[in-house]
Scaffold this active site. Sequence first.
Site, PDB file in Angstrom:
ATOM      1  N   SER A 242       0.867  -1.187   0.000  1.00  0.00           N
ATOM      2  CA  SER A 242       0.000   0.000   0.000  1.00  0.00           C
ATOM      3  C   SER A 242       0.894   1.224   0.000  1.00  0.00           C
ATOM      4  CB  SER A 242      -0.855   0.010   1.276  1.00  0.00           C
ATOM      5  OG  SER A 242      -1.382   1.296   1.507  1.00  0.00           O
TER       6      SER A 242
ATOM      7  N   TYR B 272      -1.050  -1.083  10.372  1.00  0.00           N
ATOM      8  CA  TYR B 272      -1.182  -1.194   8.910  1.00  0.00           C
ATOM      9  C   TYR B 272       0.090  -0.712   8.218  1.00  0.00           C
ATOM     10  CZ  TYR B 272      -3.486  -0.935   4.318  1.00  0.00           C
ATOM     11  OH  TYR B 272      -3.830  -1.122   2.999  1.00  0.00           O
TER      12      TYR B 272
HETATM   13  P1  NAD Z   1     -11.089  -6.103   1.048  1.00  0.00           P
HETATM   14  O1  NAD Z   1     -11.338  -5.930   2.497  1.00  0.00           O
HETATM   15  O2  NAD Z   1     -12.177  -5.734   0.087  1.00  0.00           O
HETATM   16  O3  NAD Z   1     -10.640  -7.590   0.754  1.00  0.00           O
HETATM   17  C1  NAD Z   1      -9.742  -8.265   1.584  1.00  0.00           C
HETATM   18  C2  NAD Z   1     -10.105  -9.723   1.616  1.00  0.00           C
HETATM   19  O4  NAD Z   1      -9.277 -10.376   2.586  1.00  0.00           O
HETATM   20  C3  NAD Z   1     -11.565  -9.968   2.048  1.00  0.00           C
HETATM   21  O5  NAD Z   1     -12.177 -10.888   1.177  1.00  0.00           O
HETATM   22  C4  NAD Z   1     -11.449 -10.511   3.450  1.00  0.00           C
HETATM   23  O6  NAD Z   1     -12.504 -11.383   3.816  1.00  0.00           O
HETATM   24  C5  NAD Z   1     -10.108 -11.213   3.383  1.00  0.00           C
HETATM   25  N1  NAD Z   1      -9.503 -11.390   4.699  1.00  0.00           N
HETATM   26  C6  NAD Z   1      -9.405 -10.474   5.697  1.00  0.00           C
HETATM   27  N2  NAD Z   1      -8.828 -11.014   6.773  1.00  0.00           N
HETATM   28  C7  NAD Z   1      -8.561 -12.314   6.464  1.00  0.00           C
HETATM   29  C8  NAD Z   1      -7.970 -13.389   7.164  1.00  0.00           C
HETATM   30  N3  NAD Z   1      -7.532 -13.254   8.430  1.00  0.00           N
HETATM   31  N4  NAD Z   1      -7.830 -14.580   6.536  1.00  0.00           N
HETATM   32  C9  NAD Z   1      -8.273 -14.743   5.260  1.00  0.00           C
HETATM   33  N5  NAD Z   1      -8.849 -13.750   4.541  1.00  0.00           N
HETATM   34  C10 NAD Z   1      -8.983 -12.552   5.133  1.00  0.00           C
HETATM   35  O7  NAD Z   1      -9.753  -5.266   0.739  1.00  0.00           O
HETATM   36  P2  NAD Z   1      -9.211  -4.678  -0.656  1.00  0.00           P
HETATM   37  O8  NAD Z   1      -9.502  -3.233  -0.668  1.00  0.00           O
HETATM   38  O9  NAD Z   1      -9.621  -5.538  -1.774  1.00  0.00           O
HETATM   39  O10 NAD Z   1      -7.634  -4.834  -0.390  1.00  0.00           O
HETATM   40  C11 NAD Z   1      -6.879  -5.912  -0.891  1.00  0.00           C
HETATM   41  C12 NAD Z   1      -5.408  -5.626  -0.589  1.00  0.00           C
HETATM   42  O11 NAD Z   1      -5.033  -4.379  -1.187  1.00  0.00           O
HETATM   43  C13 NAD Z   1      -5.094  -5.481   0.897  1.00  0.00           C
HETATM   44  O12 NAD Z   1      -3.831  -5.997   1.181  1.00  0.00           O
HETATM   45  C14 NAD Z   1      -5.103  -3.978   1.114  1.00  0.00           C
HETATM   46  O13 NAD Z   1      -4.314  -3.574   2.213  1.00  0.00           O
HETATM   47  C15 NAD Z   1      -4.479  -3.531  -0.207  1.00  0.00           C
HETATM   48  N6  NAD Z   1      -4.798  -2.140  -0.518  1.00  0.00           N
HETATM   49  C16 NAD Z   1      -6.064  -1.761  -0.858  1.00  0.00           C
HETATM   50  C17 NAD Z   1      -6.317  -0.419  -1.155  1.00  0.00           C
HETATM   51  C18 NAD Z   1      -7.684   0.067  -1.550  1.00  0.00           C
HETATM   52  O14 NAD Z   1      -7.844   1.295  -1.689  1.00  0.00           O
HETATM   53  N7  NAD Z   1      -8.664  -0.796  -1.756  1.00  0.00           N
HETATM   54  C19 NAD Z   1      -5.278   0.515  -1.073  1.00  0.00           C
HETATM   55  C20 NAD Z   1      -4.007   0.089  -0.716  1.00  0.00           C
HETATM   56  C21 NAD Z   1      -3.781  -1.247  -0.450  1.00  0.00           C
END
Ligand code: NAD
Length: 247
Positions: A140, A153
Site C-alpha cells: 500500500s 497497517y
Molecule cells: P477487502 O477488504 O475488500 O478484501 C480483503 C479480503 O481479505 C476480504 O475478502 C477478506 O474477507 C479477506 N480477509 C481479511 N482477513 C482475512 C484473514 N484473516 N484470513 C483470510 N482472509 C482474510 O480489501 P481490498 O480493498 O480488496 O484490499 C486488498 C489488498 O489491497 C489489501 O492488502 C489492502 O491492504 C491492499 N490495498 C487496498 C487499497 C484500496 O484502496 N482498496 C489501497 C491500498 C492497499
Amino acid sequence: MKGKRVFITGGANGIGVCLVRTFYDAGALVAFCDIDAEKGKSVCENISPDILFYPVDVSDEKAFSQVVNSLINRWGDVDIIINNVGISNFSPLVETSIQQFDNILSTNLRPVFITSRALAIHRNSEEGKRRYGRIINIASTCYLQSEPGSEGYAASKGGIVSLTHALAVSLSEYNITVNCISPGWIQTTGYEKLSASDHNQHPAGRVGKPEDIASMCLFLCAPENDFINGQNIVIDGGMTKKMIYEE
Ligand code: NAD
C-alpha cells in the site's frame, strides 16, 4: 496464462475477486483462500466451479500452512502466488492493544513469508529451481505515508515492501521473481457514487479500480517480464508524487 497455477489470498472480495476473475479469464488454474466462506463460495458460483476455494484465516499459522501445502500437493506445484489479504483496522494509538497490533502483522505480513517459504521448500531441488515462478505481494502507499492510528497497517505494509526485496534476493537461485504493488485509493464498490473531487484530486484525474492492480499482476506474470525483480510498483494515479501543503 494458459495452464499456469495461481494461488490468491483474500480472493472473496475487493481487489482479490478481481484478481481471481482476471487470471481465470486469462486461462489460468485459480485457487484462492479467504476467511469469508459465504462470499468465497459465491465467487466460485459466479465465475466458475473450476475455481478452488479454501476457507481459512491466514493469521492462523497452522491452518494456513496446511492450506498452502495441500494446494501444492493437489496441483503438484504452484506457479504464481499473489499475497493480497490485508486488513486496515485503524485505531488511535492510545486505544490500540499490543494484541491488535500483532493481529494486523500476522494477517497482512506473516502470510507473505508463509506462502513464499512453502514454495521455496517445495522447489528446493536442481529441477525445481529452474521452474517458472512469480510472487506478487500487495502492499500500500501507506508503506511511505500515514494517517493517524495506522501504526499496525503502516508497519505491515512497510514490512511487505522490505520482505519483497529480501525474498527476491533469497530466491535468486530460483526462476522466481518477487515484486510488490502499492495501491493508492482503489474503490472496490460503488465507483459510480464517487464525487468529482474524489477523482480530480488525483493527478490521473480518477480514483483507481481493482482492474488497475489486476492488469499489473498479469504484466508481472508474463514469462518475458522476468527482469523486474524485488520492486515496489506504486499504482496510485500519481497521488504520492503530489506535494500537499495547506495554507
Ligand atoms: P477487502 O477488504 O475488500 O478484501 C480483503 C479480503 O481479505 C476480504 O475478502 C477478506 O474477507 C479477506 N480477509 C481479511 N482477513 C482475512 C484473514 N484473516 N484470513 C483470510 N482472509 C482474510 O480489501 P481490498 O480493498 O480488496 O484490499 C486488498 C489488498 O489491497 C489489501 O492488502 C489492502 O491492504 C491492499 N490495498 C487496498 C487499497 C484500496 O484502496 N482498496 C489501497 C491500498 C492497499
